[in-house]
Design an enzyme around this catalytic site. Structure first.
Site: not given
Ligand code: NAD
Ligand code: ZN
Length: 379
Positions: A133, A155, A197, A239, A249, A254, A258, A261, A265, A279
């Site tokens: 939990r 999130k 972003e 942020k 949100e 918040r 978006n 987005h 999306h 993304h």
């Molecule tokens: N929680 C939130 O508020 C929030 C906000 C925006 C996006 N997201 C989520 O985040 C995800 C996208 O995140 P992302 O773009 O970081 O993707 P990701 O985690 O897939 O990373 C992108 C790629 O980079 C590689 N990588 C990571 N760090 C590295 C480094 N230092 N050197 C070399 N390679 C590296 C990863 O292995 C992957 O192949 C999505 O699922 C999205 O929905 C969440």
């Molecule tokens: Zn985003």
């Protein structure tokens, strides 16, 4: 002095931004070389117990640095290395992480470390939200996207057959550690996607920061340490303010995050979440569409929309529908939007704009109108 060219210790030294959430407030520590000194911040949270670290296969070099720092401070670690990629945010991987943490005997008072991009942060954060939990967790984001956006704010989520991020929870980390130096190994395409972003914060409510991006974005993408540190700190502070004002949100603040987005999306969904359009690329194209749609409705000067598109074009990001490579009909793209989790009582709130840094939430957008706009190329 221009913050992007200031390489004095004061400009490059570590700094802390706090997310103000009462008794759940937490620090975001940002500094070059921080990963090698992680133990300074993590050892107190380990309380003499083994720390569990979850990461992905592309981040293993940084995992070694992190474990080295903790080992030198006498903190023992266990690590789980998962496959990289969006597909890892799944029920199957949630089960794998949860079972692994349970086998290790992780307790509520322990802090699990999520080392990686947004995929690791979202998956591990969610596992920690439901483990017994709720147990503690720490974010060590390694992509620009995760450093400026997903690691802050609590999130967490996984994807399911019905769509992205539909199963999840709000669960704040206890600490976020950001070392911009880890971006040296990040592929340029991923760096650029995260940069979309960064620009978003200027376009939401900070026109001066957008002007800074226009002047310094190319240096940031070329790896300039001062530009990187300045942009990350600025974005994280924005942020943190937004999250403190609207953690769950509910009051519209918040939702501003978006921007771009809803369009983005839809493009990502059409591309198939398979790496064809990642993304941040969808977000860049989506922001351009939000600006052009606003301009078309007479809400924002067309010159502002063109200025935004020109900047994304300059740094090699898609500047609209054509550049996103998506050729689907407006009806098909709007259909993707109807599955958005923000859809409420048949209306979809849109982030529209009155100009650079003047984004607002509009609940009166007619989806048939959006469909026509997309059918004419999003101009
Ligand atoms: N929680 C939130 O508020 C929030 C906000 C925006 C996006 N997201 C989520 O985040 C995800 C996208 O995140 P992302 O773009 O970081 O993707 P990701 O985690 O897939 O990373 C992108 C790629 O980079 C590689 N990588 C990571 N760090 C590295 C480094 N230092 N050197 C070399 N390679 C590296 C990863 O292995 C992957 O192949 C999505 O699922 C999205 O929905 C969440
Ligand atoms: Zn985003």
């Amino acid at each position: 002095m221009n913050p992007a060219t200031d390489t004095t210790d004061a400009a490059l030294g570590p700094r802390t931004v706090t997310v103000e959430l009462g008794d759940r407030s937490y620090p975001i520590v940002i500094g070059n070389g921080l990963l090698a000194r992680t133990a300074d911040h993590l050892a107190p949270l380990a309380r003499g117990r083994t720390m569990a670290i979850v990461t992905d296969e592309h981040v293993e070099a940084h995992l070694a640095t992190l474990r080295g720092s903790l080992a030198a401070a006498g903190v023992t670690t266990e690590a789980l290395v998962l496959p990289a990629g969006e597909a890892t945010k799944s029920w199957a991987m949630l089960e794998r992480v949860s079972d692994w943490l349970l086998r290790l005997g992780v307790e509520r008072g322990d802090h699990v470390v999520a080392l990686g991009g947004g995929v690791m942060g979202d998956l591990v954060g969610f596992a920690c939200a439901i483990l017994k939990r709720g147990c503690g967790f720490v974010q060590i984001p390694t992509t620009l996207l995760a450093q400026v956006d997903s690691s802050v704010g609590g999130k967490t989520a996984i994807n399911t057959a019905a769509g992205k991020n539909l199963i999840g929870a709000f669960h704040q980390p206890a600490l976020v550690l950001i070392d911009p130096g880890v971006l040296d190994t990040l592929p340029l395409r991923e760096l650029r996607a995260g940069y979309a972003e960064v620009v978003k914060y200027g376009l939401i409510d900070d026109p001066d920061f957008f002007t800074w991006c226009e002047a310094n974005g190319p240096a940031l993408l070329a790896g300039d340490p001062a530009a990187r540190l300045y942009a990350i700190t600025h974005a994280v502070a924005a942020k943190a303010r937004i999250v403190a004002a609207d953690e769950h949100e509910t009051n519209g603040t918040r939702a501003l995050l978006n921007l771009g987005h809803t369009f983005g999306h839809a493009l990502e969904a059409e591309a198939g979440f398979n790496g064809r359009l990642i993304h941040g690329e969808g977000v860049a194209a989506g922001i351009c569409l939000a600006y052009r749609y606003s301009a078309g409705r007479g809400l924002c000067p067309p010159a502002a929309a063109e200025r935004v598109a020109a900047h994304f074009r300059t740094v090699g990001l898609p500047d609209g529908l054509a550049a996103s490579g998506i050729t689907a009909s407006g009806a098909r793209l709007v259909d993707h939007m109807r599955h958005d989790k923000k859809m409420a009582a048949g209306t979809l709130p849109f982030l529209l704009t009155h100009g650079i840094g003047a984004t607002y939430l509009d609940r009166t957008v007619n989806l048939a109108d959006v469909e026509r706009f997309l059918d004419t190329g999003g101009h």
